[in-house]
Design an enzyme around this catalytic site. Structure first.
Site, short mmCIF file in Angstrom:
data_model
loop_
_atom_site.label_atom_id
_atom_site.label_comp_id
_atom_site.label_asym_id
_atom_site.label_seq_id
_atom_site.Cartn_x
_atom_site.Cartn_y
_atom_site.Cartn_z
N ASP A 86 0.84 -1.24 0.07
CA ASP A 86 -0.15 -0.05 0.09
C ASP A 86 0.95 1.26 -0.13
O ASP A 86 0.49 2.15 -0.82
CB ASP A 86 -1.01 -0.05 1.15
CG ASP A 86 -0.43 -0.03 2.56
OD1 ASP A 86 0.54 -0.27 2.65
OD2 ASP A 86 -1.35 -0.04 3.63
N GLY A 170 -2.58 -5.48 19.04
CA GLY A 170 -1.51 -5.89 18.63
C GLY A 170 -1.36 -7.16 18.14
O GLY A 170 -0.26 -7.94 18.04
N LEU A 173 -4.44 -7.25 13.33
CA LEU A 173 -5.88 -7.12 12.82
C LEU A 173 -6.45 -5.71 12.66
O LEU A 173 -7.53 -5.44 12.59
CB LEU A 173 -6.90 -7.97 13.43
CG LEU A 173 -6.47 -9.58 13.64
CD1 LEU A 173 -7.38 -10.25 14.61
CD2 LEU A 173 -6.29 -10.06 12.19
N SER A 175 -6.59 -2.83 15.02
CA SER A 175 -7.51 -2.26 16.19
C SER A 175 -7.06 -0.88 16.06
O SER A 175 -8.05 -0.16 16.40
CB SER A 175 -6.99 -3.06 17.37
OG SER A 175 -5.66 -2.71 17.71
N SER A 176 -6.01 -0.39 15.56
CA SER A 176 -5.72 0.80 15.52
C SER A 176 -6.51 1.84 14.51
O SER A 176 -7.26 2.81 14.59
CB SER A 176 -4.29 1.22 15.45
OG SER A 176 -3.64 0.47 14.43
N GLU A 208 -2.58 8.70 12.15
CA GLU A 208 -1.59 7.70 12.49
C GLU A 208 -0.30 8.04 12.07
O GLU A 208 0.71 7.69 12.71
CB GLU A 208 -2.03 6.13 11.81
CG GLU A 208 -1.20 5.15 12.42
CD GLU A 208 -2.05 4.08 12.56
OE1 GLU A 208 -3.09 3.81 12.56
OE2 GLU A 208 -1.35 2.78 12.86
N ASP A 220 -5.57 0.06 6.08
CA ASP A 220 -6.61 -0.46 6.94
C ASP A 220 -7.53 0.51 7.28
O ASP A 220 -8.74 0.02 7.45
CB ASP A 220 -5.55 -0.54 8.31
CG ASP A 220 -4.59 -1.56 7.97
OD1 ASP A 220 -4.36 -2.23 7.30
OD2 ASP A 220 -3.42 -1.56 9.05
C1 GLA Z 1 0.04 -2.44 8.49
C2 GLA Z 1 -0.24 -1.14 7.99
C3 GLA Z 1 -0.87 -1.22 6.51
C4 GLA Z 1 0.15 -2.05 5.72
C5 GLA Z 1 0.38 -3.59 6.33
C6 GLA Z 1 1.40 -4.38 5.60
O1 GLA Z 1 -1.04 -3.19 8.53
O2 GLA Z 1 -0.93 -0.11 8.68
O3 GLA Z 1 -0.98 0.00 6.06
O4 GLA Z 1 1.25 -1.32 5.04
O5 GLA Z 1 1.14 -3.30 7.46
O6 GLA Z 1 0.51 -4.69 4.23
#
Ligand code: GLA
Length: 434
Positions: A86, A170, A173, A175-176, A208, A220
């Site tokens: 990403d 952590g 998945l 959560s942030s 973030e 995310d």
């Molecule tokens: C974390 C980051 C995402 C992405 C993944 C790896 O989840 O928040 O933006 O870079 O790692 O694919």
């Protein structure tokens, strides 16, 4: 009786396990007899479950702050394929999952935000009229979003917030992202402001990046905000064009939590980003038109391999080959060719392990164990890496066996009980209305 692994099944709510272990040492060998009953507890539909949590949260809100509250929720996510692409303007294919951060909110007459987290049993006050700085604390996610919303000229009203989350923290998945998106939506609507989802996504990511200090990409926040039930999201992280790909009905998303999080995670994440930037800088000397690794093909990378240090070459090769895999995976899903999709997941995991070097022994073991089970199309680490979870595509009729066998073997090997979840692809963030 051994400690048993934690199973949560968001699809069927079958969740009672009785596990007997008979240890026949007298015969010089050990026999494990697992007798398992799953209680078929009548499953409240997800909608009803959401209503129940909403009602409970409103009641807790009333007890803490008085008055009625509106309730919002935003989901965590898994990523089916497209890891560490990403932030290189590439392609990703995540799905939101039925684990959420919930926020009950009501306006205050002043310009304070009073946040109470039920997970941390802590209350934090933020004065929107003063300058707000990070504290290295869970509340930074909400404070950061408030700061970015205000910087974007959205005048926020004061509010009381009650925050509760069931996205494992952590564990890769997201959560942030879930707390950011839930609080962004709640704070805006509480102030009578409507912004489109894309703007919300960008502001949450900025929170973030610039406030919390994690240089994450946009995946995310995007899927937590815009996910669609029953579908994976195919996202072009450059143009932000997206489409939804239906997931076959007879296949389940099974999430295996290794229960480890290696300390390297956030530092190494930023190091990988810097390595990609270095790769770009070096490649752009001989390929002046490129803006990101997204613009480089594998053939071009090979042609210029000699201009890159070995390590940087490996990092670039992961990103470039992973982008190609996401495109192929989308085509496989459209053709319902899950065997091919699974092969691409396996390649993705190997590339993350050997080229990008963000896996770890526990993730590799979990993937290997998954590969030994019947009904498994594909398995790979999901998220940033260095611990956390794997995502597995498993034929629904093989899920129960998969859970027990993988959990048992993982526990025997590591001494750790994993968590194994099943979740349908969920809908993105929204208000939960009665
Ligand atoms: C974390 C980051 C995402 C992405 C993944 C790896 O989840 O928040 O933006 O870079 O790692 O694919």
């Amino acid at each position: 009786m051994r400690p048993s692994a934690v199973f949560r099944d968001r699809t069927s709510y079958q969740s009672v396990r009785l596990n007997f272990v008979v240890d026949c040492r007298a015969f010089g060998f050990q026999t494990y007899l697992d007798i398992v009953w799953w209680a078929n507890v009548a499953r409240p539909s997800n909608l009803n479950e959401g209503m129940k949590i909403t009602a409970e949260l409103q009641e807790r809100f009333r007890q803490r702050y008085g008055g009625r509250a509106r309730v919002y929720r935003a989901p965590g996510r898994v990523n089916l394929i497209g890891e560490h692409t990403d932030y290189n303007d590439g392609f990703v294919m995540p799905a939101a999952i039925e684990f959420y951060v919930w926020i009950a909110i009501a306006p205050r007459s002043d310009r304070k935000l009073v946040l109470h987290s039920t997970n941390f049993s802590e209350t934090v006050e933020i004065d929107l009229q003063n300058s707000i700085t990070p504290r290295n604390h869970w509340s930074d996610y909400v404070a950061g979003v408030a700061v970015m919303l205000q910087r974007a000229s959205h005048h926020l009203q004061g509010a009381n917030l009650l925050i509760q989350g069931d996205v494992p923290m952590g564990s890769g998945l997201s959560s942030s992202a879930a707390i950011e998106v839930a609080s962004g939506l709640a704070l805006l609507e509480n102030s009578g402001i409507h912004v489109d989802r894309l703007e919300l996504v960008k502001l949450c990511r900025r929170a973030e990046n610039e406030f919390v200090g994690a240089r994450v990409g946009i995946m995310d926040q995007f899927v937590s905000s815009c996910g669609q039930a029953g579908h994976a999201l195919m996202l072009d992280c450059r143009s932000l064009e997206y489409s939804f790909l239906p997931l076959p009905r007879d296949v389940s998303l099974v999430i295996c939590n290794t229960m480890v999080k290696h300390a390297l995670a956030s530092g190494e994440y930023n190091t990988r980003r810097a390595e990609c930037e270095e790769g770009m800088r070096l490649l752009s000397r001989s390929m002046p038109g490129i803006r990101a690794l997204r613009d480089v093909s594998l053939t071009e990378l090979e042609a210029h391999a000699g201009t890159l240090p070995k390590l940087i070459y490996k990092r670039c090769r992961h990103v470039i080959s992973e982008n190609a895999r996401v495109t192929k995976a989308a085509a496989s899903l459209e053709q319902e060719d899950l065997d091919n999709f699974g092969l691409l997941m396996a390649e993705s995991h190997r590339s993350l392990r050997d080229e990008y070097e963000v896996s770890c022994a526990e993730l590799d073991l979990m993937v290997e164990l998954a590969g030994q089970q019947r009904g498994v199309y594909g398995a790979r680490m999901t998220g940033g890496g260095f611990g956390g979870c794997t995502i597995n595509l498993v034929r629904t009729d093989a899920v129960n066996d998969f859970q027990f066998r993988v959990a048992d073997a993982y526990q025997k090997s590591t001494g750790r009980a994993p968590q194994i979840f099943v979740s349908p692809a969920a809908e993105g963030a929204d208000e939960v209305k009665k």
